[in-house]
Design an enzyme around this catalytic site. Structure first.
Site, PDB file in Angstrom:
ATOM      1  N   LYS A 172       0.847  -1.199   0.000  1.00 21.43           N
ATOM      2  CA  LYS A 172       0.000   0.000   0.000  1.00 21.43           C
ATOM      3  C   LYS A 172       0.874   1.237   0.000  1.00 21.43           C
ATOM      4  O   LYS A 172       1.816   1.323   0.790  1.00 21.43           O
ATOM      5  CB  LYS A 172      -0.858  -0.007   1.285  1.00 21.43           C
ATOM      6  CG  LYS A 172      -1.829   1.142   1.399  1.00 21.43           C
ATOM      7  CD  LYS A 172      -3.127   0.821   0.722  1.00 21.43           C
ATOM      8  CE  LYS A 172      -4.061   2.009   0.588  1.00 21.43           C
ATOM      9  NZ  LYS A 172      -3.766   2.865  -0.586  1.00 21.43           N
ATOM     10  N   LYS A 179       4.887   2.413   8.626  1.00 22.70           N
ATOM     11  CA  LYS A 179       3.709   3.222   8.975  1.00 22.70           C
ATOM     12  C   LYS A 179       2.467   2.355   9.163  1.00 22.70           C
ATOM     13  O   LYS A 179       1.713   2.523  10.124  1.00 22.70           O
ATOM     14  CB  LYS A 179       3.460   4.244   7.855  1.00 22.70           C
ATOM     15  CG  LYS A 179       2.522   5.364   8.234  1.00 22.70           C
ATOM     16  CD  LYS A 179       2.238   6.263   7.060  1.00 22.70           C
ATOM     17  CE  LYS A 179       3.473   6.967   6.549  1.00 22.70           C
ATOM     18  NZ  LYS A 179       3.174   7.905   5.454  1.00 22.70           N
ATOM     19  N   LYS A 230       5.268   1.909  -2.846  1.00 21.52           N
ATOM     20  CA  LYS A 230       5.280   3.313  -3.268  1.00 21.52           C
ATOM     21  C   LYS A 230       5.507   3.391  -4.760  1.00 21.52           C
ATOM     22  O   LYS A 230       6.249   2.575  -5.331  1.00 21.52           O
ATOM     23  CB  LYS A 230       6.402   4.082  -2.569  1.00 21.52           C
ATOM     24  CG  LYS A 230       6.184   5.591  -2.570  1.00 21.52           C
ATOM     25  CD  LYS A 230       5.190   6.011  -1.510  1.00 21.52           C
ATOM     26  CE  LYS A 230       4.891   7.484  -1.511  1.00 21.52           C
ATOM     27  NZ  LYS A 230       4.118   7.867  -0.332  1.00 21.52           N
ATOM     28  N   THR A 251      -5.187  13.016   5.922  1.00 16.49           N
ATOM     29  CA  THR A 251      -3.799  13.061   6.402  1.00 16.49           C
ATOM     30  C   THR A 251      -3.616  14.274   7.318  1.00 16.49           C
ATOM     31  O   THR A 251      -3.069  14.161   8.421  1.00 16.49           O
ATOM     32  CB  THR A 251      -2.814  13.097   5.222  1.00 16.49           C
ATOM     33  OG1 THR A 251      -3.129  12.025   4.336  1.00 16.49           O
ATOM     34  CG2 THR A 251      -1.384  12.942   5.698  1.00 16.49           C
ATOM     35  N   ASN A 267      -2.027  19.059  -0.281  1.00 13.57           N
ATOM     36  CA  ASN A 267      -3.062  18.267   0.376  1.00 13.57           C
ATOM     37  C   ASN A 267      -2.845  18.233   1.891  1.00 13.57           C
ATOM     38  O   ASN A 267      -3.744  18.543   2.675  1.00 13.57           O
ATOM     39  CB  ASN A 267      -3.043  16.850  -0.220  1.00 13.57           C
ATOM     40  CG  ASN A 267      -4.007  15.917   0.479  1.00 13.57           C
ATOM     41  OD1 ASN A 267      -3.784  15.556   1.626  1.00 13.57           O
ATOM     42  ND2 ASN A 267      -5.081  15.538  -0.179  1.00 13.57           N
ATOM     43  N   SER A 318      -7.477   5.580   3.917  1.00 14.21           N
ATOM     44  CA  SER A 318      -7.439   4.746   2.708  1.00 14.21           C
ATOM     45  C   SER A 318      -7.948   3.343   3.041  1.00 14.21           C
ATOM     46  O   SER A 318      -8.678   2.729   2.256  1.00 14.21           O
ATOM     47  CB  SER A 318      -6.007   4.632   2.183  1.00 14.21           C
ATOM     48  OG  SER A 318      -5.690   5.735   1.383  1.00 14.21           O
TER      49      SER A 318
HETATM   50  P1  NAD Z   1       1.133  18.140  -2.583  1.00 13.61           P
HETATM   51  O1  NAD Z   1       1.746  18.001  -3.915  1.00 13.61           O
HETATM   52  O2  NAD Z   1      -0.342  18.236  -2.472  1.00 13.61           O
HETATM   53  O3  NAD Z   1       1.771  19.431  -1.843  1.00 13.61           O
HETATM   54  C1  NAD Z   1       3.146  19.623  -1.679  1.00 13.61           C
HETATM   55  C2  NAD Z   1       3.350  21.052  -1.193  1.00 13.61           C
HETATM   56  O4  NAD Z   1       4.711  21.255  -0.828  1.00 13.61           O
HETATM   57  C3  NAD Z   1       3.008  22.107  -2.232  1.00 13.61           C
HETATM   58  O5  NAD Z   1       2.385  23.213  -1.601  1.00 13.61           O
HETATM   59  C4  NAD Z   1       4.399  22.531  -2.738  1.00 13.61           C
HETATM   60  O6  NAD Z   1       4.411  23.847  -3.263  1.00 13.61           O
HETATM   61  C5  NAD Z   1       5.187  22.439  -1.453  1.00 13.61           C
HETATM   62  N1  NAD Z   1       6.628  22.330  -1.618  1.00 13.61           N
HETATM   63  C6  NAD Z   1       7.325  21.455  -2.373  1.00 13.61           C
HETATM   64  N2  NAD Z   1       8.641  21.692  -2.231  1.00 13.61           N
HETATM   65  C7  NAD Z   1       8.756  22.724  -1.373  1.00 13.61           C
HETATM   66  C8  NAD Z   1       9.848  23.439  -0.828  1.00 13.61           C
HETATM   67  N3  NAD Z   1      11.104  23.132  -1.147  1.00 13.61           N
HETATM   68  N4  NAD Z   1       9.597  24.456   0.034  1.00 13.61           N
HETATM   69  C9  NAD Z   1       8.338  24.784   0.358  1.00 13.61           C
HETATM   70  N5  NAD Z   1       7.272  24.148  -0.111  1.00 13.61           N
HETATM   71  C10 NAD Z   1       7.473  23.124  -0.974  1.00 13.61           C
HETATM   72  O7  NAD Z   1       1.716  16.925  -1.701  1.00 13.61           O
HETATM   73  P2  NAD Z   1       1.055  16.251  -0.411  1.00 13.61           P
HETATM   74  O8  NAD Z   1       0.203  15.129  -0.833  1.00 13.61           O
HETATM   75  O9  NAD Z   1       0.512  17.322   0.473  1.00 13.61           O
HETATM   76  O10 NAD Z   1       2.369  15.601   0.249  1.00 13.61           O
HETATM   77  C11 NAD Z   1       3.270  16.377   1.041  1.00 13.61           C
HETATM   78  C12 NAD Z   1       4.092  15.415   1.876  1.00 13.61           C
HETATM   79  O11 NAD Z   1       3.220  14.617   2.688  1.00 13.61           O
HETATM   80  C13 NAD Z   1       4.937  14.411   1.097  1.00 13.61           C
HETATM   81  O12 NAD Z   1       6.112  14.141   1.830  1.00 13.61           O
HETATM   82  C14 NAD Z   1       4.051  13.175   1.064  1.00 13.61           C
HETATM   83  O13 NAD Z   1       4.782  11.993   0.862  1.00 13.61           O
HETATM   84  C15 NAD Z   1       3.457  13.243   2.450  1.00 13.61           C
HETATM   85  N6  NAD Z   1       2.221  12.489   2.642  1.00 13.61           N
HETATM   86  C16 NAD Z   1       1.127  12.704   1.846  1.00 13.61           C
HETATM   87  C17 NAD Z   1      -0.042  11.978   2.097  1.00 13.61           C
HETATM   88  C18 NAD Z   1      -1.316  12.237   1.331  1.00 13.61           C
HETATM   89  O14 NAD Z   1      -2.346  11.640   1.698  1.00 13.61           O
HETATM   90  N7  NAD Z   1      -1.323  13.064   0.312  1.00 13.61           N
HETATM   91  C19 NAD Z   1      -0.082  11.032   3.128  1.00 13.61           C
HETATM   92  C20 NAD Z   1       1.054  10.847   3.919  1.00 13.61           C
HETATM   93  C21 NAD Z   1       2.194  11.598   3.669  1.00 13.61           C
END
Ligand code: NAD
Length: 423
Positions: A74, A98, A110, A194, A225, A354
């Site tokens: 997953k 996790k 992944k 999340t 997100n 999920s």
């Molecule tokens: P996303 O693409 O929706 O958002 C990423 C954000 O980070 C954007 O606002 C982008 O502009 C910003 N960003 C990227 N690089 C940056 C930097 N150098 N400085 C400042 N801002 C920066 O992604 P997401 O789904 O929100 O995921 C973010 C993190 O959370 C990742 O590490 C992801 O693996 C983790 N995560 C996501 C989920 C999920 O359900 N989407 C679940 C668990 C963990």
């Protein structure tokens, strides 16, 4: 900062080191580390896509399947220009750990595609998403491997991917992917789960630190997100959101930003930059160094380096992102007695919901948003307490991250032994 840091730090090596350390600390047989240091399977595929101008571009796609002792692999699929196989492998290890911490019946996987979706049209992204599924379909399935959204992928991308998978199979298989839109079997609450989970885990940490969330100051790096939902949920708990930064820029107001107005602004503009309700702009470096109570990194890996950690003044860090803190920075945060809720605990609300979505798909029976939120809260608080109790009862001083790793690793080792995978 992030790109330079990424060049120096191989996240897969970091993940393996953390695994090895936890195995040794628990005095587990060497076979546990041998079994977990590599993925069960990795797939690397060429993804040819016709671009809008008629040219053909071939993207690289990856799927890493780490371990499935607790259930199907997953984990999300990430679209990002800098991803590679090692990153997918590291993130799949993170997912195994996790899921074991959260006690959901899944293993770790992944996916990633090296592309820049910010420079692509919706049609190009759709064709790429479908191509990814065509390449990966043989190793995916509701009881094999279940993708979900991650960086730069969302419910719409999951809809295209699910549709493609169902077309290939010739039957409805909605449980193959989670994070889908409500219209095609998504779960109420999944999109913000999340961030909501980060809020629950920060709330539990605040109780331990004796920090009242009402008017506690909050800064969030990354406003996608995870970051946007975390900011809004913590603001609803009474936190004062003073700074937010995304890849384009940051905004700051010591008197507090209006979290809902900022959310609406970002939905319209695609960035928080130049939000009219803010007093000042701020860089990511300045954000981490702010005089504030809570920091949530919710962007990418390796953002909190030792230099950044030296300047952090917050009492609590709730890791919304995966792997945002380097191991060296971790030691500094520990010395400074900052309460770090580690990624594998703090952001597990996504995979927990999920799991709820998958259960609902399997039953074809759907829950209300209130039911989902209530169940998520129960799971998050339970996981937090398992890790916190483990940390307190371990017998010597360990961090919450070490506790989460060891708690998960012990569960994984027990399950692998009972299945006869290790002796
Ligand atoms: P996303 O693409 O929706 O958002 C990423 C954000 O980070 C954007 O606002 C982008 O502009 C910003 N960003 C990227 N690089 C940056 C930097 N150098 N400085 C400042 N801002 C920066 O992604 P997401 O789904 O929100 O995921 C973010 C993190 O959370 C990742 O590490 C992801 O693996 C983790 N995560 C996501 C989920 C999920 O359900 N989407 C679940 C668990 C963990």
């Amino acid at each position: 900062m992030s790109n330079q840091a990424k060049e120096r730090i191989n996240t897969y090596e970091v993940a393996k080191k953390r695994l090895q350390k936890a195995t040794e600390e628990l005095a587990l047989p060497a076979s546990v580390y041998e079994r977990l240091k590599d993925c069960d399977r990795v797939v690397e595929a060429a993804l040819p896509v016709e671009m809008d101008g008629g040219t053909l571009r071939v993207f690289k796609g990856y799927r890493a399947q780490h371990n499935n002792v607790f259930g199907p692999y997953k984990g999300g699929v990430r679209f990002h220009p800098e991803v590679d196989l090692d990153e997918a492998k590291a993130l799949s290890i993170w997912m195994t750990i996790k899921c074991a911490v959260a006690r959901v019946p899944y293993g770790g996987g992944k996916g990633a595609v090296a592309c820049d979706p910010l420079q692509m049209s919706a049609g190009e992204i759709e064709r790429l998403s479908r191509q990814y599924i065509r390449a990966m379909a043989p190793v995916l399935g509701p009881h094999k491997d279940i993708p979900a959204p991650d960086v730069n992928t969302n419910a719409q991308v999951m809809a295209w991917m699910t549709d493609e998978y169902c077309n290939i199979q010739g039957y409805d298989a909605l449980g193959v992917i989670t994070g889908k839109p409500l219209e095609m079997g998504g779960s109420a609450g999944r999109e913000t789960a999340t961030g909501q989970g980060v809020m629950f885990s920060v709330r539990e940490a605040a109780k331990i630190k004796g920090l009242d969330l009402k008017n506690a100051t909050l800064a969030v790096q990354g406003y996608g997100n995870v970051g946007s939902a975390t900011a809004r949920f913590l603001a609803r708990e009474g936190c004062k959101l003073i700074a937010v930064a995304d890849i384009f820029g940051g905004v700051y107001d010591q008197d507090g930003l209006d979290a809902e107005a900022l959310y609406r602004y970002c939905r319209e503009k695609g960035t928080v930059k130049d939000f009219p309700g803010s007093k000042d702009s701020i860089t990511t470096e300045e954000l981490f160094a702010l005089d504030c109570d809570i920091i949530v990194p919710a962007a990418m890996e390796n953002q909190i380096t030792p230099q950044v950690a030296q300047n952090i003044k917050a009492k609590i860090i709730g890791e919304g992102a995966n792997g945002p803190t380097t191991p060296e920075a971790d030691e500094i945060l520990q010395e400074k007695d900052i309460f770090v809720v580690p990624d594998i605990l703090a952001n597990s609300g996504g995979v927990v919901t999920s799991y709820f979505e998958w259960v609902q798909n399997n039953y074809s029976y759907y829950w209300t948003a209130e039911e989902v939120a209530k169940r998520l809260e129960l799971k998050m608080v339970e996981a937090f307490n398992h890790v916190y109790d483990y940390q307190r009862n371990f017998g010597k001083s360990i961090t919450m991250r070490e506790a989460a790793f060891m708690y998960a690793l012990q569960r994984l080792a027990d399950a692998m032994k009972i299945r006869g995978w290790i002796r």
